[in-house]
Motif scaffolding. Structure first.
Motif, PDB file in Angstrom:
ATOM      1  N   THR A 121      -5.481   1.079  -7.451  1.00 47.22           N
ATOM      2  CA  THR A 121      -6.752   1.967  -6.917  1.00 47.22           C
ATOM      3  C   THR A 121      -7.243   1.393  -5.398  1.00 47.22           C
ATOM      4  O   THR A 121      -7.323   2.070  -4.651  1.00 47.22           O
ATOM      5  CB  THR A 121      -8.009   1.858  -8.036  1.00 47.22           C
ATOM      6  N   ARG A 122      -7.187  -0.097  -5.657  1.00 48.85           N
ATOM      7  CA  ARG A 122      -7.685  -1.007  -4.495  1.00 48.85           C
ATOM      8  C   ARG A 122      -6.610  -0.689  -3.362  1.00 48.85           C
ATOM      9  O   ARG A 122      -7.031  -0.509  -2.105  1.00 48.85           O
ATOM     10  CB  ARG A 122      -7.794  -2.258  -4.727  1.00 48.85           C
ATOM     11  N   GLN A 145       0.686  -1.305  -0.096  1.00 49.79           N
ATOM     12  CA  GLN A 145       0.022   0.041  -0.070  1.00 49.79           C
ATOM     13  C   GLN A 145       0.967   1.277   0.134  1.00 49.79           C
ATOM     14  O   GLN A 145       0.519   2.171  -0.751  1.00 49.79           O
ATOM     15  CB  GLN A 145      -0.947  -0.053   1.305  1.00 49.79           C
ATOM     16  N   THR A 203      -8.278  11.010   3.860  1.00 47.69           N
ATOM     17  CA  THR A 203      -8.540  10.775   2.545  1.00 47.69           C
ATOM     18  C   THR A 203      -7.284  11.604   1.692  1.00 47.69           C
ATOM     19  O   THR A 203      -6.586  12.695   2.097  1.00 47.69           O
ATOM     20  CB  THR A 203      -9.591  11.889   2.048  1.00 47.69           C
ATOM     21  N   GLU A 242      -6.022   4.372   2.782  1.00 47.06           N
ATOM     22  CA  GLU A 242      -7.038   5.406   3.049  1.00 47.06           C
ATOM     23  C   GLU A 242      -7.935   4.790   4.285  1.00 47.06           C
ATOM     24  O   GLU A 242      -8.061   5.731   5.319  1.00 47.06           O
ATOM     25  CB  GLU A 242      -7.682   6.066   1.867  1.00 47.06           C
ATOM     26  N   GLU A 243      -8.464   3.829   3.989  1.00 51.07           N
ATOM     27  CA  GLU A 243      -9.515   3.344   5.251  1.00 51.07           C
ATOM     28  C   GLU A 243      -8.524   2.809   6.447  1.00 51.07           C
ATOM     29  O   GLU A 243      -9.073   3.009   7.402  1.00 51.07           O
ATOM     30  CB  GLU A 243     -10.033   1.975   4.455  1.00 51.07           C
ATOM     31  N   ASN A 251      -8.217  13.543  -3.973  1.00 51.17           N
ATOM     32  CA  ASN A 251      -9.395  14.106  -4.429  1.00 51.17           C
ATOM     33  C   ASN A 251      -9.556  13.416  -5.857  1.00 51.17           C
ATOM     34  O   ASN A 251      -8.749  13.510  -6.708  1.00 51.17           O
ATOM     35  CB  ASN A 251      -9.469  15.417  -4.342  1.00 51.17           C
ATOM     36  N   ARG A 252     -10.605  12.773  -6.127  1.00 52.30           N
ATOM     37  CA  ARG A 252     -10.614  12.192  -7.424  1.00 52.30           C
ATOM     38  C   ARG A 252     -11.853  12.824  -8.205  1.00 52.30           C
ATOM     39  O   ARG A 252     -12.891  13.335  -7.851  1.00 52.30           O
ATOM     40  CB  ARG A 252     -11.334  10.631  -7.455  1.00 52.30           C
ATOM     41  N   ILE A 296      -6.621  12.856 -10.490  1.00 48.28           N
ATOM     42  CA  ILE A 296      -6.646  12.846  -8.943  1.00 48.28           C
ATOM     43  C   ILE A 296      -5.690  13.887  -8.618  1.00 48.28           C
ATOM     44  O   ILE A 296      -4.903  14.381  -9.299  1.00 48.28           O
ATOM     45  CB  ILE A 296      -5.903  11.513  -8.520  1.00 48.28           C
ATOM     46  N   ILE A 325      -4.574   1.915  -2.645  1.00 52.26           N
ATOM     47  CA  ILE A 325      -4.763   3.253  -2.195  1.00 52.26           C
ATOM     48  C   ILE A 325      -6.120   3.488  -1.520  1.00 52.26           C
ATOM     49  O   ILE A 325      -5.872   4.002  -0.179  1.00 52.26           O
ATOM     50  CB  ILE A 325      -4.788   4.398  -3.446  1.00 52.26           C
ATOM     51  N   ARG A 326      -7.203   2.950  -1.778  1.00 54.53           N
ATOM     52  CA  ARG A 326      -8.309   2.879  -1.058  1.00 54.53           C
ATOM     53  C   ARG A 326      -8.294   2.139   0.457  1.00 54.53           C
ATOM     54  O   ARG A 326      -8.457   2.682   1.463  1.00 54.53           O
ATOM     55  CB  ARG A 326      -9.502   2.364  -1.919  1.00 54.53           C
ATOM     56  N   ASP A 327      -7.635   0.793   0.539  1.00 55.13           N
ATOM     57  CA  ASP A 327      -7.333   0.157   1.394  1.00 55.13           C
ATOM     58  C   ASP A 327      -6.195   1.104   2.313  1.00 55.13           C
ATOM     59  O   ASP A 327      -6.533   1.001   3.710  1.00 55.13           O
ATOM     60  CB  ASP A 327      -6.475  -1.085   1.295  1.00 55.13           C
TER      61      ASP A 327
END
Length: 306
Positions: A36-37, A8, A49, A43-44, A52-53, A58, A39-41
Motif C-alpha cells: 500500500t505504501r 514501486q 490516481t 501515485e504521489e 479507486n479504493r 480496489i 503504491i501511494r508513493d
C-alpha cells in the motif's frame, strides 16, 4: 518528478496482475501495508490516481490500465537484458524471441521449434502471439529476433522473406444446407450468420471488400479477434466463417465442413527480420518454417479436396 523506483513499479505490476494489495504482497513476499505504501508513493510521484479504493477492494483507474501497458514493456525489456547478458556470458545466441500471428502459433510454430532444436538443441524460445500490425511495429523497434506476419506491399522499409501463399477456406456447420456444396462463393454468404475476424485483421478487410463488390450482406455476426478461435464458433453452429487454412490445423472437424472459397483471396505472410538481430539462427528458423508451412498447406488442402 523523481526517478521511478523499481520497487514501486514492481508493486504496481503485482497489484494489477493479482487484483489486490494482499495478493500482491504474497507475490512480492512483503506485507500488505508495505505494498500500500509503495503504491501511494508511486501515485504521489506520478501525480496520478491509479486505484479507486472502497473498503477492502480496489479498482484500477483508466490511468492505471494505460500505465500497465508501458510497465509490461519495461519488464519485457528487463528480461531481454538478462537474455543478452546470458548469451554474452555463454558466448552463444542461446534464445530466439519470436512474434507470430496466433493462427501460426498453434500448429506450424511448435513443429518448427521441434525441428530447430534437433539442429540447435540448446536454444531457448520466447513466443509472443499478436496481430500483424503489432508484429510489424515491434520488429521495427527490434523487440524480437524474428516475426511472422502479413506485410503490406507498400511497406518496402521492412526486411522480410515471403512464406508460401495459400487460399482462404470457408468453414460451415455441417447442419447448414450450404455444406452440401463442393465450394462456396461470396454470393452464398448473403444473409447467412457470419463469424467475422477482428477489426485489425487484413484478411477481414479482404473478405469484406469481396462482399461489398458482390453486394453481399451477411446476417447476424459474431466477431472474434483471432482466426484460430473461429472454428469453435462454427462448430457451435453460430455461423459461417472465411479464414486462413492454418486455423483448421488441430481442429475437431466432427461438426465442421471445410470447403474451398471461390473468391480470389490469398493468405500471404512473411518472415520478418530485426535490423539488429538478423542472425544465422533467425535465418535458419525462417528456412525451417518455410518448409513446414509448405507441407501443411498441402496436407490441409487434402482435407477438403478428397
Amino acid at each position: 518528478m523523481r526517478a521511478l523506483n523499481h520497487r514501486q513499479v514492481s508493486a504496481f505490476r503485482a497489484v494489477m496482475l493479482s487484483g489486490s494489495m494482499t495478493a500482491a504482497g504474497r507475490i512480492l513476499h512483503i506485507s500488505q501495508p508495505a505494498v500500500t505504501r509503495l503504491i501511494r508513493d508511486l501515485e504521489e510521484d506520478l501525480g496520478l490516481t491509479l486505484f479507486n479504493r472502497k473498503w477492502a477492494s480496489i479498482q484500477p483507474t483508466p490511468n492505471a490500465v494505460a500505465l500497465f501497458r508501458e510497465v509490461e514493456k519495461y519488464f519485457d525489456a528487463m528480461e531481454r537484458i538478462r537474455d543478452s547478458a546470458h548469451q554474452l556470458r555463454e558466448k552463444q545466441e542461446g534464445r530466439l524471441r519470436i512474434a507470430a500471428m496466433s493462427t501460426l502459433s498453434s500448429g506450424a510454430l511448435p513443429e518448427a521449434i521441434r525441428r530447430f532444436r534437433a539442429i540447435q538443441p540448446g536454444t531457448g524460445f520466447f513466443i509472443h502471439s499478436d496481430n500483424s500490425v503489432y508484429i510489424l511495429n515491434a520488429m521495427q523497434r527490434d523487440e524480437f529476433s524474428i516475426g511472422f506476419g502479413r506485410v503490406p506491399a507498400e511497406r518496402t522499409d521492412i526486411n522480410h522473406t515471403a512464406m508460401p501463399t495459400s487460399s482462404v477456406v470457408c468453414l460451415l456447420p455441417k447442419t447448414n444446407p450450404l455444406a452440401n456444396k463442393t465450394s462456396i462463393s461470396v454470393e452464398d454468404l448473403d444473409g447467412q450468420p457470419f463469424i467475422s475476424l477482428g477489426i485489425s485483421s487484413l484478411l477481414r478487410m479482404q473478405i469484406e471488400d469481396a462482399m461489398d463488390e458482390a453486394g453481399v450482406r451477411p446476417g447476424s455476426t459474431v466477431q472474434t479477434l483471432y482466426s484460430n478461435t473461429v472454428s469453435s464458433y462454427v462448430a457451435a453452429g453460430l455461423g459461417i466463417a472465411v479464414t486462413d487454412i492454418f486455423s483448421v490445423m488441430g481442429t475437431n472437424l466432427t461438426n465442421i465442413a471445410v470447403r474451398p472459397f471461390t473468391a480470389n483471396i490469398k493468405f500471404q505472410f512473411s518472415a520478418i527480420f530485426s535490423s539488429l538481430e538478423h542472425t544465422e539462427n533467425s535465418k535458419l528458423f525462417a528456412q525451417i518454417f518455410n518448409e513446414i508451412v509448405a507441407e501443411q498447406i498441402i496436407n490441409i488442402e487434402k482435407t477438403y479436396t478428397n
